[in-house]
Motif scaffolding. Structure first.
Motif, mmCIF file in Angstrom:
data_model
loop_
_atom_site.group_PDB
_atom_site.id
_atom_site.type_symbol
_atom_site.label_atom_id
_atom_site.label_comp_id
_atom_site.label_asym_id
_atom_site.label_seq_id
_atom_site.Cartn_x
_atom_site.Cartn_y
_atom_site.Cartn_z
ATOM 1 N N GLY A 54 1.236 6.165 -17.664
ATOM 2 C CA GLY A 54 1.650 6.307 -19.053
ATOM 3 C C GLY A 54 2.692 5.314 -19.506
ATOM 4 O O GLY A 54 3.194 5.400 -20.626
ATOM 5 N N THR A 55 3.047 4.353 -18.652
ATOM 6 C CA THR A 55 4.027 3.327 -19.011
ATOM 7 C C THR A 55 3.335 1.964 -19.054
ATOM 8 O O THR A 55 2.162 1.836 -18.721
ATOM 9 N N THR A 56 4.078 0.953 -19.459
ATOM 10 C CA THR A 56 3.539 -0.411 -19.467
ATOM 11 C C THR A 56 3.877 -1.154 -18.189
ATOM 12 O O THR A 56 3.705 -2.373 -18.105
ATOM 13 N N LYS A 57 4.368 -0.436 -17.177
ATOM 14 C CA LYS A 57 4.696 -1.037 -15.887
ATOM 15 C C LYS A 57 3.745 -0.512 -14.822
ATOM 16 O O LYS A 57 3.198 0.579 -14.943
ATOM 17 N N ASN A 58 3.542 -1.312 -13.776
ATOM 18 C CA ASN A 58 2.752 -0.815 -12.665
ATOM 19 C C ASN A 58 3.681 -0.358 -11.542
ATOM 20 O O ASN A 58 4.903 -0.485 -11.624
ATOM 21 N N TYR A 59 3.085 0.195 -10.487
ATOM 22 C CA TYR A 59 3.877 0.757 -9.406
ATOM 23 C C TYR A 59 4.811 -0.276 -8.776
ATOM 24 O O TYR A 59 5.967 0.036 -8.439
ATOM 25 N N TYR A 60 4.327 -1.497 -8.624
ATOM 26 C CA TYR A 60 5.140 -2.514 -7.959
ATOM 27 C C TYR A 60 6.327 -2.915 -8.831
ATOM 28 O O TYR A 60 7.440 -3.113 -8.336
ATOM 29 N N ASN A 61 6.104 -3.025 -10.146
ATOM 30 C CA ASN A 61 7.199 -3.337 -11.067
ATOM 31 C C ASN A 61 8.315 -2.303 -10.941
ATOM 32 O O ASN A 61 9.505 -2.652 -10.903
ATOM 33 N N LEU A 62 7.941 -1.030 -10.905
ATOM 34 C CA LEU A 62 8.942 0.037 -10.826
ATOM 35 C C LEU A 62 9.715 -0.013 -9.515
ATOM 36 O O LEU A 62 10.925 0.191 -9.486
ATOM 37 N N ALA A 63 9.001 -0.278 -8.419
ATOM 38 C CA ALA A 63 9.651 -0.363 -7.120
ATOM 39 C C ALA A 63 10.637 -1.527 -7.074
ATOM 40 O O ALA A 63 11.760 -1.393 -6.572
ATOM 41 N N VAL A 64 10.226 -2.670 -7.603
ATOM 42 C CA VAL A 64 11.114 -3.836 -7.654
ATOM 43 C C VAL A 64 12.330 -3.540 -8.523
ATOM 44 O O VAL A 64 13.470 -3.824 -8.148
ATOM 45 N N SER A 65 12.098 -2.967 -9.695
ATOM 46 C CA SER A 65 13.182 -2.688 -10.633
ATOM 47 C C SER A 65 14.242 -1.783 -10.013
ATOM 48 O O SER A 65 15.447 -2.058 -10.097
ATOM 49 N N TYR A 66 13.807 -0.695 -9.373
ATOM 50 C CA TYR A 66 14.772 0.232 -8.777
ATOM 51 C C TYR A 66 15.535 -0.414 -7.631
ATOM 52 O O TYR A 66 16.778 -0.356 -7.575
ATOM 53 N N ASN A 67 14.818 -1.016 -6.707
ATOM 54 C CA ASN A 67 15.474 -1.555 -5.518
ATOM 55 C C ASN A 67 16.327 -2.784 -5.821
ATOM 56 O O ASN A 67 17.340 -3.022 -5.155
ATOM 57 N N LYS A 68 15.957 -3.532 -6.827
ATOM 58 C CA LYS A 68 16.783 -4.668 -7.244
ATOM 59 C C LYS A 68 18.122 -4.181 -7.796
ATOM 60 O O LYS A 68 19.162 -4.811 -7.596
ATOM 61 N N LYS A 69 18.099 -3.043 -8.491
ATOM 62 C CA LYS A 69 19.308 -2.516 -9.117
ATOM 63 C C LYS A 69 20.198 -1.757 -8.141
ATOM 64 O O LYS A 69 21.426 -1.848 -8.201
ATOM 65 N N PRO A 122 0.820 -1.225 0.000
ATOM 66 C CA PRO A 122 0.000 0.000 0.000
ATOM 67 C C PRO A 122 0.849 1.269 0.000
ATOM 68 O O PRO A 122 0.493 2.263 -0.639
ATOM 69 N N LEU A 123 1.986 1.224 0.691
ATOM 70 C CA LEU A 123 2.876 2.383 0.721
ATOM 71 C C LEU A 123 3.599 2.545 -0.609
ATOM 72 O O LEU A 123 3.745 3.655 -1.125
ATOM 73 N N ILE A 124 4.064 1.435 -1.182
ATOM 74 C CA ILE A 124 4.752 1.470 -2.467
ATOM 75 C C ILE A 124 3.810 1.983 -3.558
ATOM 76 O O ILE A 124 4.229 2.669 -4.495
ATOM 77 N N LYS A 125 2.534 1.673 -3.434
ATOM 78 C CA LYS A 125 1.558 2.166 -4.410
ATOM 79 C C LYS A 125 1.508 3.683 -4.389
ATOM 80 O O LYS A 125 1.451 4.332 -5.451
ATOM 81 N N VAL A 126 1.540 4.267 -3.202
ATOM 82 C CA VAL A 126 1.591 5.722 -3.083
ATOM 83 C C VAL A 126 2.879 6.266 -3.696
ATOM 84 O O VAL A 126 2.879 7.263 -4.423
ATOM 85 N N GLY A 127 3.986 5.575 -3.435
ATOM 86 C CA GLY A 127 5.291 6.081 -3.821
ATOM 87 C C GLY A 127 5.660 5.946 -5.280
ATOM 88 O O GLY A 127 6.495 6.709 -5.792
ATOM 89 N N ASP A 165 20.138 -3.540 1.093
ATOM 90 C CA ASP A 165 21.036 -2.473 1.520
ATOM 91 C C ASP A 165 20.143 -1.294 1.921
ATOM 92 O O ASP A 165 19.806 -0.435 1.110
ATOM 93 N N TYR A 166 19.717 -1.275 3.168
ATOM 94 C CA TYR A 166 18.644 -0.391 3.605
ATOM 95 C C TYR A 166 18.875 1.100 3.376
ATOM 96 O O TYR A 166 17.929 1.820 3.010
ATOM 97 N N PRO A 167 20.082 1.632 3.546
ATOM 98 C CA PRO A 167 20.265 3.064 3.280
ATOM 99 C C PRO A 167 19.976 3.463 1.836
ATOM 100 O O PRO A 167 19.708 4.632 1.552
ATOM 101 N N ASN A 168 20.040 2.503 0.910
ATOM 102 C CA ASN A 168 19.797 2.818 -0.497
ATOM 103 C C ASN A 168 18.400 2.441 -0.977
ATOM 104 O O ASN A 168 18.082 2.613 -2.157
ATOM 105 N N VAL A 169 17.558 1.962 -0.077
ATOM 106 C CA VAL A 169 16.186 1.609 -0.439
ATOM 107 C C VAL A 169 15.403 2.869 -0.811
ATOM 108 O O VAL A 169 15.578 3.933 -0.205
ATOM 109 N N MET A 170 14.544 2.753 -1.811
ATOM 110 C CA MET A 170 13.655 3.844 -2.195
ATOM 111 C C MET A 170 12.214 3.370 -2.076
ATOM 112 O O MET A 170 11.840 2.354 -2.650
ATOM 113 N N ILE A 171 11.397 4.104 -1.318
ATOM 114 C CA ILE A 171 9.985 3.751 -1.172
ATOM 115 C C ILE A 171 9.081 4.661 -1.990
ATOM 116 O O ILE A 171 7.880 4.415 -2.105
ATOM 117 N N SER A 172 9.645 5.730 -2.545
ATOM 118 C CA SER A 172 8.886 6.618 -3.429
ATOM 119 C C SER A 172 9.880 7.330 -4.340
ATOM 120 O O SER A 172 11.043 7.546 -3.984
#
Length: 211
Positions: free
Chosen positions: A75-90, A63-68, A103-110
């Motif tokens: 306007g993309t072919t990805k949903n909010y969860y896909n984007l969150a996974v993609s960024y944090n995985k990288k 629910p928080l990631i959806k906000v973020g 690596d918690y200091p580098n986590v992004m929630i929004s």
């Protein structure tokens, strides 16, 4: 069995052969079904573990990631969860297979262009965690109405506390109430803001480990 959406030349939903079709953000998407190779390379195993680690972290805070990330997904072919996974995985993993972890200091929630929290601080109070930030900001007075977004996560137990739409930026603080023993272990904390029109969000800031 798949279902044609617009005749023989249109898209489809469901499984057809080795493909699966679905509609995302009004667009017809077709992707190949996953294939598990029993003879995977170390690189493939590492990638699989990365996905597992990130998904285990993000799953219960969806629910928080959806906000973020929903605004970034428009306007993309990805949903909010896909984007969150993609960024944090990288950017928010450390270690080598089979010992990959967050690596918690580098986590992004929004992720967004809204003014972020300025000089945020977290302290333990009897009610839980008090987040505060500088009220001084840009000359755009309407930023006073932005609402704070907060997260506290205890890696040891997996406990999570969050606020999606909290105090306004002009108030300068918000308390994340914690009623159990969550603070008896180390807790990772984060802060962000979303505007009251829900059309813009700030990139989150890691506010440190408590405990």
């Amino acid at each position: 069995m798949g279902k044609l959406l617009s005749g023989i030349s249109g898209g489809f939903t469901g499984k057809v052969g080795a493909n699966i079709g679905y509609v995302l953000n009004g667009q017809n998407i077709v992707r190949a079904l996953p294939h598990v190779n029993p003879n995977r390379s170390e690189r493939q195993k590492a990638n699989s573990q990365k996905m597992t680690v990130v998904n285990e972290f993000l799953h219960y805070m969806s629910p928080l990631i959806k906000v973020g990330f929903s605004i970034a997904a428009r306007g993309t072919t990805k949903n909010y969860y896909n984007l969150a996974v993609s960024y944090n995985k990288k950017y928010a993993l450390k270690g080598e297979y089979p010992d990959i972890e967050m690596d918690y200091p580098n986590v992004m929630i929004s992720r967004g262009d809204l003014l972020p929290a300025i000089n945020p601080v977290v302290e333990v109070v009897p009610e839980g965690l008090k987040f505060s930030w500088d009220q001084a900001h840009s000359n755009d007075s309407h930023r006073n109405n932005d609402q704070v977004v907060l997260l506290a996560y205890a890696p040891g137990s997996g406990k999570i506390r969050m606020i999606r739409y909290g105090a306004e930026r002009s108030e300068g603080f918000e308390t994340l109430y914690i009623i159990d023993d969550m603070l008896s272990e180390p807790v990772e904390t984060y802060i962000s803001f979303i505007n009251d029109e829900r059309t813009a969000v700030a990139t989150s800031i890691y506010t440190g480990r408590i405990g």
